[in-house]
Design a protein around this motif. Structure first.
Motif, short mmCIF file in Angstrom:
data_model
loop_
_atom_site.label_atom_id
_atom_site.label_comp_id
_atom_site.label_asym_id
_atom_site.label_seq_id
_atom_site.Cartn_x
_atom_site.Cartn_y
_atom_site.Cartn_z
N LEU A 49 1.07 172.25 24.30
CA LEU A 49 0.38 173.36 25.43
C LEU A 49 -0.88 172.96 25.69
O LEU A 49 -1.06 172.93 27.15
CB LEU A 49 0.75 174.64 25.30
N SER A 97 5.99 167.22 24.92
CA SER A 97 5.85 167.64 25.58
C SER A 97 6.50 168.83 25.80
O SER A 97 7.81 169.04 25.95
CB SER A 97 6.01 166.94 26.32
N THR A 99 8.74 171.71 27.77
CA THR A 99 8.79 171.86 29.55
C THR A 99 8.74 174.20 29.97
O THR A 99 7.72 174.36 29.26
CB THR A 99 10.63 172.13 29.11
N GLU A 100 8.65 173.19 31.24
CA GLU A 100 8.61 175.31 31.55
C GLU A 100 8.93 176.59 31.48
O GLU A 100 8.34 177.35 30.55
CB GLU A 100 9.00 174.97 33.30
N GLU A 101 10.29 175.80 30.76
CA GLU A 101 11.33 177.34 29.85
C GLU A 101 10.56 177.18 28.14
O GLU A 101 10.17 178.35 28.10
CB GLU A 101 12.66 177.09 29.91
N ALA A 103 6.79 176.46 27.99
CA ALA A 103 5.89 177.49 28.16
C ALA A 103 5.53 179.13 27.88
O ALA A 103 5.27 179.99 27.53
CB ALA A 103 5.33 177.01 28.86
N ARG A 104 7.79 179.10 28.80
CA ARG A 104 7.48 181.06 28.76
C ARG A 104 7.95 181.30 27.62
O ARG A 104 7.22 182.51 27.61
CB ARG A 104 8.19 180.87 29.76
N GLU A 107 4.54 181.74 25.92
CA GLU A 107 3.70 183.21 26.11
C GLU A 107 4.34 184.24 25.53
O GLU A 107 3.70 185.19 24.76
CB GLU A 107 3.80 182.88 27.55
#
Length: 162
Positions: A49, A97, A99-101, A103-104, A107
């Motif tokens: 990320l 890369s 994914t959006e999931e 990245a969540r 976090e």
């Protein structure tokens, strides 16, 4: 006649670092398992990320061999958290890369990692904590910055039974 053990001149730094590192890794593994991640998966997500990185670059950051890195990225892809894509800088290279999931999840996993670290360090008063971390950073960037070449692989000692 019994042999006399040599007198220790210094604290057993090898035991202290090995034992604490091992126990910290087991605590981290248990905490991250609660959200279906391994420490390696967390490492790859967080560092992928930060900037565009290849598997080789991520393996170096995470101190993983090629086989372990491939298996880790395979698991992240299977979970829908990351994917391999052509690099935007070099079309011959492939990057990991997130994914959006992913990245969540990264976090959440970073909060877990920070919590484990905070819990472990909480036994030290604030002043001692700062000194401890400063000293550890000095060791990691100084005499313990690089591995020594050895003819034989270095393995973890057998665990003592309680």
């Amino acid at each position: 006649m019994t042999a006399m053990a040599p007198r220790r001149e210094e604290a057993d730094l090898s035991f202290l670092l090995d034992h604490t590192g091992h126990v910290l890794r087991t605590r981290m593994a248990a905490a991250l398992a609660a959200i279906g991640l391994t420490a390696r998966m967390h490492c790859v997500l967080v560092h992928a990320l930060q900037e565009e990185r290849t598997q080789i670059q991520l393996a170096e950051i995470g101190d993983m061999d090629k086989t372990t890195m491939v298996a880790t990225v395979d698991a992240l892809e299977e979970a829908g958290l990351a994917e391999r894509r052509p690099s935007s800088r070099d079309r011959r290279a492939r990057v990991v890369s997130v994914t959006e999931e992913g990245a969540r999840v990264a976090e959440r996993s970073q909060r877990i990692v920070d919590g484990v670290h905070a819990e472990v360090l909480s036994v030290l008063p604030a002043g001692e904590r700062e000194v401890f971390l400063s000293v550890m950073n000095r060791l990691v960037s100084g005499p313990l910055a690089t591995q020594a070449e050895s003819g034989a692989p270095v393995r973890r000692a057998r665990q003592r039974t309680k």
